[in-house]
Design a protein around this motif. Structure first.
Motif, PDB file in Angstrom:
ATOM      1  N   ARG A   1       0.848  -1.197   0.000  1.00 36.23           N
ATOM      2  CA  ARG A   1       0.000   0.000   0.000  1.00 36.23           C
ATOM      3  C   ARG A   1       0.885   1.249   0.000  1.00 36.23           C
ATOM      4  N   ALA A   2       1.983   1.215   0.752  1.00 35.44           N
ATOM      5  CA  ALA A   2       2.911   2.352   0.804  1.00 35.44           C
ATOM      6  C   ALA A   2       3.554   2.611  -0.557  1.00 35.44           C
ATOM      7  N   LYS A   3       3.704   1.586  -1.364  1.00 35.87           N
ATOM      8  CA  LYS A   3       4.251   1.727  -2.718  1.00 35.87           C
ATOM      9  C   LYS A   3       3.141   2.048  -3.728  1.00 35.87           C
ATOM     10  N   ASN A   4       1.920   2.100  -3.229  1.00 34.37           N
ATOM     11  CA  ASN A   4       0.737   2.386  -4.054  1.00 34.37           C
ATOM     12  C   ASN A   4       0.539   1.343  -5.160  1.00 34.37           C
ATOM     13  N   ILE A   5       0.772   0.065  -4.818  1.00 35.93           N
ATOM     14  CA  ILE A   5       0.600  -0.991  -5.816  1.00 35.93           C
ATOM     15  C   ILE A   5      -0.271  -2.149  -5.294  1.00 35.93           C
ATOM     16  N   LEU A   6      -1.008  -1.929  -4.216  1.00 37.14           N
ATOM     17  CA  LEU A   6      -1.913  -2.966  -3.712  1.00 37.14           C
ATOM     18  C   LEU A   6      -3.317  -2.682  -4.219  1.00 37.14           C
ATOM     19  N   HIS A   7      -3.927  -3.698  -4.826  1.00 40.49           N
ATOM     20  CA  HIS A   7      -5.298  -3.577  -5.330  1.00 40.49           C
ATOM     21  C   HIS A   7      -6.092  -4.760  -4.771  1.00 40.49           C
ATOM     22  N   VAL A   8      -7.176  -4.488  -4.048  1.00 34.51           N
ATOM     23  CA  VAL A   8      -7.983  -5.549  -3.432  1.00 34.51           C
ATOM     24  C   VAL A   8      -9.224  -5.800  -4.278  1.00 34.51           C
ATOM     25  N   ILE A   9      -9.474  -7.084  -4.545  1.00 35.12           N
ATOM     26  CA  ILE A   9     -10.652  -7.512  -5.300  1.00 35.12           C
ATOM     27  C   ILE A   9     -11.479  -8.416  -4.394  1.00 35.12           C
ATOM     28  N   ASN A  10     -12.796  -8.233  -4.413  1.00 33.58           N
ATOM     29  CA  ASN A  10     -13.692  -9.081  -3.632  1.00 33.58           C
ATOM     30  C   ASN A  10     -13.781 -10.449  -4.307  1.00 33.58           C
ATOM     31  N   GLY A  11     -13.328 -11.480  -3.609  1.00 35.66           N
ATOM     32  CA  GLY A  11     -13.321 -12.835  -4.150  1.00 35.66           C
ATOM     33  C   GLY A  11     -14.563 -13.633  -3.813  1.00 35.66           C
ATOM     34  N   GLU A  12     -15.590 -12.985  -3.296  1.00 29.87           N
ATOM     35  CA  GLU A  12     -16.816 -13.688  -2.904  1.00 29.87           C
ATOM     36  C   GLU A  12     -17.790 -13.864  -4.069  1.00 29.87           C
ATOM     37  N   GLY A  13     -17.573 -13.170  -5.182  1.00 30.57           N
ATOM     38  CA  GLY A  13     -18.495 -13.249  -6.317  1.00 30.57           C
ATOM     39  C   GLY A  13     -18.290 -14.505  -7.144  1.00 30.57           C
ATOM     40  N   THR A  14     -18.884 -14.506  -8.331  1.00 27.11           N
ATOM     41  CA  THR A  14     -18.712 -15.643  -9.237  1.00 27.11           C
ATOM     42  C   THR A  14     -17.327 -15.572  -9.862  1.00 27.11           C
ATOM     43  N   ILE A  15     -16.851 -16.694 -10.362  1.00 23.49           N
ATOM     44  CA  ILE A  15     -15.544 -16.723 -11.020  1.00 23.49           C
ATOM     45  C   ILE A  15     -15.524 -15.720 -12.163  1.00 23.49           C
ATOM     46  N   GLN A  16     -16.604 -15.680 -12.943  1.00 21.63           N
ATOM     47  CA  GLN A  16     -16.664 -14.765 -14.078  1.00 21.63           C
ATOM     48  C   GLN A  16     -16.524 -13.313 -13.637  1.00 21.63           C
ATOM     49  N   GLU A  17     -17.217 -12.929 -12.571  1.00 19.32           N
ATOM     50  CA  GLU A  17     -17.151 -11.548 -12.083  1.00 19.32           C
ATOM     51  C   GLU A  17     -15.738 -11.198 -11.609  1.00 19.32           C
ATOM     52  N   ILE A  18     -15.145 -12.110 -10.870  1.00 13.24           N
ATOM     53  CA  ILE A  18     -13.817 -11.869 -10.307  1.00 13.24           C
ATOM     54  C   ILE A  18     -12.773 -11.784 -11.421  1.00 13.24           C
ATOM     55  N   VAL A  19     -12.827 -12.732 -12.348  1.00 13.63           N
ATOM     56  CA  VAL A  19     -11.862 -12.760 -13.450  1.00 13.63           C
ATOM     57  C   VAL A  19     -12.023 -11.514 -14.321  1.00 13.63           C
ATOM     58  N   TYR A  20     -13.253 -11.110 -14.586  1.00 14.66           N
ATOM     59  CA  TYR A  20     -13.491  -9.909 -15.396  1.00 14.66           C
ATOM     60  C   TYR A  20     -12.853  -8.693 -14.730  1.00 14.66           C
ATOM     61  N   GLU A  21     -13.095  -8.532 -13.436  1.00 10.41           N
ATOM     62  CA  GLU A  21     -12.547  -7.379 -12.716  1.00 10.41           C
ATOM     63  C   GLU A  21     -11.022  -7.424 -12.701  1.00 10.41           C
ATOM     64  N   MET A  22     -10.460  -8.600 -12.437  1.00  8.94           N
ATOM     65  CA  MET A  22      -9.011  -8.734 -12.372  1.00  8.94           C
ATOM     66  C   MET A  22      -8.371  -8.517 -13.751  1.00  8.94           C
ATOM     67  N   GLU A  23      -8.962  -9.107 -14.763  1.00  8.32           N
ATOM     68  CA  GLU A  23      -8.439  -8.960 -16.127  1.00  8.32           C
ATOM     69  C   GLU A  23      -8.484  -7.500 -16.564  1.00  8.32           C
ATOM     70  N   ASP A  24      -9.588  -6.836 -16.286  1.00  5.08           N
ATOM     71  CA  ASP A  24      -9.743  -5.413 -16.618  1.00  5.08           C
ATOM     72  C   ASP A  24      -8.667  -4.589 -15.917  1.00  5.08           C
ATOM     73  N   PHE A  25      -8.428  -4.893 -14.660  1.00  7.32           N
ATOM     74  CA  PHE A  25      -7.409  -4.167 -13.894  1.00  7.32           C
ATOM     75  C   PHE A  25      -6.020  -4.413 -14.477  1.00  7.32           C
ATOM     76  N   ILE A  26      -5.687  -5.657 -14.756  1.00  3.79           N
ATOM     77  CA  ILE A  26      -4.362  -5.969 -15.310  1.00  3.79           C
ATOM     78  C   ILE A  26      -4.165  -5.283 -16.664  1.00  3.79           C
ATOM     79  N   LYS A  27      -5.175  -5.344 -17.510  1.00  2.78           N
ATOM     80  CA  LYS A  27      -5.077  -4.685 -18.828  1.00  2.78           C
ATOM     81  C   LYS A  27      -4.853  -3.182 -18.670  1.00  2.78           C
ATOM     82  N   SER A  28      -5.422  -2.579 -17.630  1.00  2.00           N
ATOM     83  CA  SER A  28      -5.252  -1.138 -17.415  1.00  2.00           C
ATOM     84  C   SER A  28      -3.818  -0.784 -16.998  1.00  2.00           C
ATOM     85  N   LYS A  29      -3.066  -1.796 -16.545  1.00  2.00           N
ATOM     86  CA  LYS A  29      -1.699  -1.561 -16.064  1.00  2.00           C
ATOM     87  C   LYS A  29      -0.628  -1.965 -17.069  1.00  2.00           C
ATOM     88  N   ILE A  30      -1.044  -2.606 -18.160  1.00  2.00           N
ATOM     89  CA  ILE A  30      -0.047  -3.013 -19.163  1.00  2.00           C
ATOM     90  C   ILE A  30      -0.289  -2.237 -20.402  1.00  2.00           C
TER      91      ILE A  30
END
Length: 189
Positions: free
Chosen positions: A160-189
């Motif tokens: 968090r101090a390096k400003n590189i921690l991103h928390v995703i709620n893992g309680e949803g469906t696999i599709q929801e979680i993967v979509y959010e994570m994939e979207d986030f990763i694509k935004s960083k590359i």
């Protein structure tokens, strides 16, 4: 320059499944699970595998030297410019060893650490429900959860101090979680 994403989360958070699906959907991504890499070494029956098994069969952390060696080899041999490693770091010692390595190697950039958050109840239900191996039982789960949660606040604070921690709620469906994570990763590359 290779870009590295780390995915952390409790046992049963879905971090490995999420990372596997993302690697299949983004061509430039290679996924490594520290747990899978270590289990593969155990399955090989090698001397190193037997040593690793003496730790993971009890739910203990594999010594830093073995973990870093496994991860560094994976990073160096990755066939793509983007690498996702899940299940690492699990201790401040592991975090510091990786951070030291990253500071010395300018060919690799740690883009983000993604935490897949689930409740302990959800994690336990998932792990005991999958019964993937001998280490998927209540006693080992409780030990793995304790080992995961003890250094978690320090790990979170560091990233968090390096400003590189991103928390995703893992309680949803696999599709929801993967979509959010994939979207986030694509935004960083």
């Amino acid at each position: 320059m290779k870009k590295l994403f780390l995915i952390i989360g409790a046992p049963g958070s879905g971090k490995t499944t999420d990372a596997e699906l993302i690697a299949k959907q983004i061509d430039k991504v290679t996924h490594y699970s520290t747990g899978d890499m270590l289990r593969a070494e155990v399955a090989s029956g090698s001397k190193l595998g037997l040593e690793i098994d003496s730790y993971i069969s009890k739910g203990l952390i594999v010594p830093i030297k073995i973990a870093i060696e496994t991860i560094v080899n994976a990073i160096k041999n990755a066939p793509t410019p983007i690498i996702i490693i899940d299940g690492y770091p699990r201790s401040m010692e592991q975090l510091n060893a990786l951070d030291e390595y990253l500071n010395e190697d300018s060919s690799l950039e740690l883009c983000n650490v993604i935490e897949v958050f689930v409740s302990e109840e959800t994690a336990k239900d998932r792990v005991l429900g999958r019964a993937r191996g001998a280490d998927d039982n209540t006693e080992v789960f409780d030990n793995r959860m304790k080992i995961y949660t003890e250094p978690l606040a320090d790990i979170q604070d560091f990233y968090r101090a390096k400003n590189i921690l991103h928390v995703i709620n893992g309680e949803g469906t696999i599709q929801e979680i993967v979509y959010e994570m994939e979207d986030f990763i694509k935004s960083k590359i």
